[in-house]
Design a protein around this motif. Structure first.
Motif, mmCIF file in Angstrom:
data_model
loop_
_atom_site.group_PDB
_atom_site.id
_atom_site.type_symbol
_atom_site.label_atom_id
_atom_site.label_comp_id
_atom_site.label_asym_id
_atom_site.label_seq_id
_atom_site.Cartn_x
_atom_site.Cartn_y
_atom_site.Cartn_z
ATOM 1 N N VAL A 271 11.214 9.777 4.228
ATOM 2 C CA VAL A 271 10.633 8.401 3.367
ATOM 3 C C VAL A 271 9.392 8.827 4.385
ATOM 4 O O VAL A 271 9.383 8.143 5.969
ATOM 5 C CB VAL A 271 11.778 7.078 3.363
ATOM 6 N N HIS A 272 8.443 8.167 3.775
ATOM 7 C CA HIS A 272 7.024 7.642 4.632
ATOM 8 C C HIS A 272 5.936 6.902 3.209
ATOM 9 O O HIS A 272 6.488 7.636 2.157
ATOM 10 C CB HIS A 272 6.790 9.166 5.016
ATOM 11 N N GLY A 273 5.282 6.322 3.886
ATOM 12 C CA GLY A 273 3.813 6.216 2.932
ATOM 13 C C GLY A 273 4.377 4.905 2.402
ATOM 14 O O GLY A 273 3.105 5.343 1.135
ATOM 15 N N ASP A 274 4.791 4.197 2.600
ATOM 16 C CA ASP A 274 5.042 3.087 1.437
ATOM 17 C C ASP A 274 5.221 1.557 2.142
ATOM 18 O O ASP A 274 6.468 2.072 2.959
ATOM 19 C CB ASP A 274 6.265 2.994 0.570
ATOM 20 N N THR A 275 4.280 0.982 2.210
ATOM 21 C CA THR A 275 4.632 -0.451 3.333
ATOM 22 C C THR A 275 5.471 -1.022 2.631
ATOM 23 O O THR A 275 6.348 -2.002 2.926
ATOM 24 C CB THR A 275 3.585 -1.379 2.961
ATOM 25 N N VAL B 31 0.740 -1.145 0.259
ATOM 26 C CA VAL B 31 0.005 0.079 -0.073
ATOM 27 C C VAL B 31 1.056 1.149 -0.018
ATOM 28 O O VAL B 31 1.659 1.255 1.223
ATOM 29 C CB VAL B 31 -0.986 0.066 0.984
ATOM 30 N N ILE B 32 0.929 2.077 -0.362
ATOM 31 C CA ILE B 32 1.555 3.446 -1.263
ATOM 32 C C ILE B 32 0.478 4.569 -1.060
ATOM 33 O O ILE B 32 -0.327 4.570 -1.851
ATOM 34 C CB ILE B 32 2.270 3.705 -2.113
ATOM 35 N N ALA B 33 0.573 5.534 0.163
ATOM 36 C CA ALA B 33 0.046 6.227 0.055
ATOM 37 C C ALA B 33 1.041 8.018 -0.456
ATOM 38 O O ALA B 33 1.889 7.642 0.658
ATOM 39 C CB ALA B 33 -0.575 6.672 1.538
ATOM 40 N N PRO B 34 0.588 8.411 -1.338
ATOM 41 C CA PRO B 34 1.696 9.445 -2.525
ATOM 42 C C PRO B 34 1.819 10.324 -0.936
ATOM 43 O O PRO B 34 0.910 10.928 -0.598
ATOM 44 C CB PRO B 34 1.524 9.342 -3.963
ATOM 45 N N ASP B 35 1.846 11.536 -2.345
ATOM 46 C CA ASP B 35 1.060 12.487 -2.054
ATOM 47 C C ASP B 35 -0.361 12.911 -1.736
ATOM 48 O O ASP B 35 -0.642 12.085 -2.440
ATOM 49 C CB ASP B 35 2.052 13.731 -2.810
ATOM 50 N N VAL B 36 -0.736 13.083 -0.467
ATOM 51 C CA VAL B 36 -1.924 13.013 -0.287
ATOM 52 C C VAL B 36 -2.015 14.987 -0.136
ATOM 53 O O VAL B 36 -1.987 15.077 1.378
ATOM 54 C CB VAL B 36 -1.935 12.067 1.176
ATOM 55 N N GLY B 37 -3.929 14.832 -0.376
ATOM 56 C CA GLY B 37 -4.144 15.977 -0.320
ATOM 57 C C GLY B 37 -4.695 16.564 0.876
ATOM 58 O O GLY B 37 -6.246 16.911 0.689
ATOM 59 N N GLY B 38 -4.727 16.360 1.654
ATOM 60 C CA GLY B 38 -5.118 17.290 3.341
ATOM 61 C C GLY B 38 -6.214 15.667 3.920
ATOM 62 O O GLY B 38 -6.153 15.058 3.045
ATOM 63 N N GLY B 39 -6.336 15.746 5.030
ATOM 64 C CA GLY B 39 -7.229 14.265 5.475
ATOM 65 C C GLY B 39 -8.054 14.891 6.208
ATOM 66 O O GLY B 39 -9.529 14.414 6.814
ATOM 67 N N PHE B 40 -7.203 14.986 7.524
ATOM 68 C CA PHE B 40 -8.310 15.934 8.178
ATOM 69 C C PHE B 40 -9.668 14.685 9.504
ATOM 70 O O PHE B 40 -10.249 14.717 10.256
ATOM 71 C CB PHE B 40 -9.091 16.856 8.090
#
Ligand code: FES
Ligand code: FES
Lengths: 786, 156
Positions: free
Chosen positions: A530-534, A246-255
């Protein structure tokens, strides 16, 4: 040190975002990708009697039309809530089944019944329009009152009366007795309006199944990709963890709204296996209103008792919380352990009791939204204290001061143990910045112009740094809430930091690097986060609950500690000295008081060439760590709003908004202030503009930006943001967290100000001009032209 | 299908598109310039703002065929070797967090500064806030976006 802790370093990540080179999920295109379009129920509650896909299947470009029977037939599991809460009588919560594609019953408008896969997005959407679903429409419960009314439609069979749980915390008898003996009791009915989180990037997913390896890759808009992988594997049985990246690349806000694993990601993964195509889905804004988890939606009755001096003696709260049609991932924890445990506020309250009734309704699922439970608690506490002050004829600042917690650690009657703070210091700072004492003159001047001025404050506290694993485990959490990190020093001395935290606007690529730069005395530019990549990061619990600083950074510090141990051993060996004679900084490791030193890069090189290491030392320079916090952290602050109401129109203008926060140690004040600005804007949105509205049939009436009022630039003032910080005593950096504060403290400050202006405490959120105008008319409030 | 030709970021481009293709989809899907974003479906959020013949336009509200023959600039075409003063100002003032609204904000910001300059009007905080009515940001509370545009207005 100018790049280290406390420096307002400009963000490293900005270049790609300001030049249009960000990589968000929808920007990614896979070879051979097809598009998913969901067929959604137009009814809030209905039996599905037939799904006729023949017309859709005959359309150009359609690859497949898939439904819930096929999904469950393939063994895809139901969506679960990961936090078990028991009722007063000890019975477990009543969790109804939630299939990613409905099988026989739909429970809210937007519930997905089928998915069309086609070569283009337009083809998929056109075909979804002609999937012919037959429904037997059922009666609807579109809000809390309708859901608990006698004879209400039963939404899930295993939740009689639509009750999920009836939970309590605190001492009921002692609290009742304290209030019965109180010199003054304030009672209020308080509603916390339902909100749509609305990150500007809508949710999206692109799933690829590699048949040659039985392996799945999912790019998705997630705040916590490892948690996504965990539940997709362990509960939804999409694929085992070792076969799912699972990869969460650039993410445009979450809240908060991108914490959960929604039906669409599950369906995209499953459909990629069924069709052997990459499957892409990007929500449009209307679909986001219909499917993203909403926030808040509480109805509360509260009673607060005071002795003759004004000391709070007891606080009793009874809340009904709307969960929507299904239990989302963290939904059960929000109105319980993230809400009732904060009802002591910043005050010393000897007796607290809270009961919470959680109910299903035919609306979107409700879960954590920025603040999650804590804004609801802060709103109840601060509206109550303010109203009590007005009723007792006391100065609201003085009443707060009189009841503040002053000694730490402080054990509240509702679990939390506050470690640190100087609540009066923040109150004084905010009052000075707001020129509180000059208010009456400004009020008189406004009155002379025919305007009603009001001033209001709120002293919020929140529990962040979520959370000590054993503690939350004992309270029902299905996961541990530690964080992990890995620090890799390369042979040339550059550093990669792999973190389980996820940045979707918080600026971790800068702040996390600042901490490591200071720690090893190396340039900021030599550090990559580095973040967002399992597949890259060992594990992570993700970003929510203002946990990236206090928990995520603590894990990085712990990994740095281990790296430092090895660096000292290598350097002491090569420089022929004792480890404790060495200092690390200025890109070198130096023997104190001599000119003997190794460049930082020379230590890295030595670790990897391994030509001359201490006996028995492994080559390499890389360490991992898991950090489990020992307590929550407790950011607090005092917010003051000054408003002017036009009695002719009911329009409220915010004249000034002041925040004084205690966030503990601050890594980057520029970024922290940005977090506060954004939180205040969302808080003002809740207080004055935003509300998700359903009609009695469960149709969402506020499902677009034409209908749901997002705060715009001209709705808001510039903010005055100050800090009066005390160090957190329970994590290595002393950080408390700052991501949610603005959204927590702002609504009560605004409503306290508007009610002060119009002289009517019954005002509810959002304080729209029509509502304010009507109250001014009905209460006959007059401009106080003193 | 209709053939459209236009100049995008100084380069001539041409393609056969379905008549219903929105300019934003042409830019993102055909030209693969993904800096222009889509944040809504009702023409409210401004994540999609580009310049068409020198004027800010919501690319979600215009068909690709309508832009036939036009000179289009997207966020990718704004920097000229160095960052544009507006891009630099957003970095200097922490005018972005998640970055999703940012391309639209920068394109709107450049347009408003150009218009106010051409008209000889001053772009103060009130004017900037009013001008940003068509751009939604959920992260920043606009405070630092306003500061960014103010700084750039002084430098452009
Ligand atoms: S995408 Fe164009 S205005 Fe929202
Ligand atoms: S920076 Fe995230 S929407 Fe503006």
């Amino acid at each position: 040190m100018s790049e280290g802790i406390g420096a307002p370093v400009k963000r490293k990540e900005d270049k790609r975002f300001t030049t249009g080179k960000g990589k968000y999920t929808d920007d990614i295109r896979m070879e051979n990708q097809a598009y998913a379009a969901f067929v959604r129920s137009p009814h809030a509650h209905a039996k599905v009697t037939n799904i006729d896909t023949s017309a859709a299947e005959a359309m150009d470009g359609v690859v497949a039309v898939l439904n819930g029977a096929e999904l469950t037939g393939d063994g895809i599991g139901n969506i679960i809530c990961g936090w078990a809460i028991s009722s007063k009588d000890g019975s477990p919560m009543n969790m109804g089944a939630w299939s990613a594609l409905a099988t026989d019953t739909v429970r809210y408008t937007g519930d997905a019944v089928a998915v069309v896969i086609a070569d283009s997005k337009a083809q998929a959407r056109a075909a979804a329009e002609v999937v012919n679903v037959s429904y037997d429409v059922l009666p609807v419960a579109a809000n809390i009152e309708a859901a608990i009314a006698s004879g209400a439609p039963q939404i899930h069979e295993n939740a009689p009366g639509n009750v999920i749980y009836d939970w309590e915390i605190g001492e009921k008898d002692a609290t009742d007795a304290a209030i019965a003996g109180a010199a003054h009791v304030t009672e209020m009915d308080i509603t916390n309006n339902r909100l749509a989180p609305n990150p500007m990037e809508t949710r999206a997913a692109i799933a690829t199944f590699d048949e040659s390896d039985d392996h799945y890759t999912l790019y998705t808009t997630s705040q916590n990709p490892h948690v996504a992988r965990l539940v997709l594997s362990a509960f939804y049985a999409v694929a085992p963890e070792n076969k799912l990246r699972v990869i969460a690349p650039d993410v445009g806000g979450g809240f908060g709204s991108k914490i959960y694993i929604y039906p669409e990601e599950i369906v995209c993964l499953w459909a990629s296996m069924k069709t052997k195509r990459s499957i892409k889905w990007t929500s449009d804004r209307s679909e986001a209103f219909l499917t993203d988890a909403h926030g808040r939606d509480h109805i509360t009755k509260a009673k607060m008792g005071f002795d003759a001096d004004g000391k709070i003696v007891g606080f009793k709260v009874s809340t009904k919380a709307n969960f929507g049609a299904y239990m989302s991932l963290f939904s059960s924890a929000v109105p319980t352990y993230l809400y009732a445990t904060l009802l002591s506020g910043t005050y010393n309250i000897p007796n607290i009791y809270c009961e919470v009734l959680a109910v299903y309704s035919n609306t979107n699922p409700v879960d954590a939204y920025r603040g999650a439970g804590r804004p609801e608690a802060s709103y109840v506490v601060e509206r109550m204290v303010e109203t009590a002050a007005r009723e007792m004829g006391k100065d609201p600042a003085e009443l707060r001061r009189q009841n503040f917690v002053r000694e730490f650690p402080h054990q509240t009657p509702v679990i939390m143990n506050y470690d640190s703070g100087d609540f009066e210091g923040n109150l004084d700072q905010a009052m000075a910045a707001a020129d509180w004492n000059g208010f009456s003159a400004r009020k008189a001047e406004a009155a002379a112009r025919g305007k009603m001025r009001g001033i209001g404050m709120a002293c919020y506290i929140e529990a962040c740094g979520i959370a000590p694993s054993a503690a939350v485990g004992s309270l029902g959490a299905g996961v541990g809430l530690w964080e992990s990190a890995e620090v890799r020093v390369n042979p040339v001395g550059t550093i990669e930091v792999l973190t389980g935290s996820h940045s979707h606007g918080q600026g971790h690529e800068t702040t996390f690097a600042q901490v490591v730069a200071e720690r090893f005395g190396v340039p900021l530019d030599s550090i990559n986060i580095v973040h967002g990549d399992t597949d890259k990061v060992q594990f992570g619990m993700g970003t929510y609950g203002s946990r990236s600083g206090p928990v995520g950074l603590s894990a990085i510090v712990k990994a740095c500690d281990k790296v430092e141990v090895k660096v000292r051993k290598i350097a002491a060996h090569l420089l022929e000295c004792n480890e404790d004679e060495l200092t690390i900084g200025d890109s070198q490791v130096k023997v104190e008081g001599t000119n003997k030193a190794l460049g930082w890069h020379e230590v890295g090189l030595a670790a990897y060439t391994a030509h001359n290491l201490p006996a028995d030392m492994e080559p390499g320079l890389k360490e991992g760590a898991f950090y489990d916090p020992e307590n929550f952290t407790f950011p607090m602050g005092c917010f003051i709003a000054e408003v002017e109401v036009d009695p002719e129109t009911g329009t409220t203008e915010i004249i000034k908004f002041v925040a004084s926060d205690d966030f503990g140690v601050i890594i980057n004040p520029m970024i922290v202030e940005g977090q506060v600005h954004g939180g205040i804007a969302q808080g003002i949105g809740q207080a004055m503009l935003e509300e998700v509205i359903y009609d009695d049939n469960g149709q969402q009436l506020s499902g677009s930006y034409m209908d749901y009022t997002m705060p715009r630039a001209d709705d808001l003032p510039s903010f005055v943001v100050e800090h009066h910080n005390t160090r957190c005593t329970t994590n290595p950096l002393g950080i408390k967290g700052c991501g949610e504060a603005g959204a927590i403290g702002t609504p009560p400050a605004i409503i306290n100000a508007i009610t002060d202006a119009i002289g009517d405490n019954s005002l509810s959120m959002p304080a729209t001009p029509s509502k304010v105008w009507a109250l001014i008319q009905s209460s006959g409030a007059k401009i106080a032209a003193e | 299908m209709t053939t459209v030709s236009m100049t995008v970021n100084g380069k001539a481009v041409s393609a056969d598109v379905e008549d219903r293709t929105l300019l934003v989809d042409y830019i993102r899907e055909h030209l693969r310039l993904t800096g222009t974003h889509v944040g809504c479906d009702t023409s409210q959020c401004g994540a999609c703002v580009v310049h068409v013949d020198g004027k800010a336009m919501k690319a979600c509200t215009m068909l690709a065929v309508t832009a036939d023959g036009a000179d289009v600039t997207t966020i990718e075409g704004v920097a000229n070797g160095d960052l544009h003063p507006m891009q630099k100002a957003f970095n200097d003032n922490h005018g972005l967090q998640c970055g999703f609204c940012t391309p639209g904000m920068i394109m709107s910001g450049i347009d408003m500064v150009n218009r106010y300059k051409a008209d000889g009007k001053t772009l103060d905080e009130t004017a900037i806030r009013h001008e940003l009515e068509g751009n939604i940001c959920r992260c920043t509370g606009y405070h630092n976006i306003v500061k960014s545009i103010q700084q750039a207005a002084g430098e452009m």
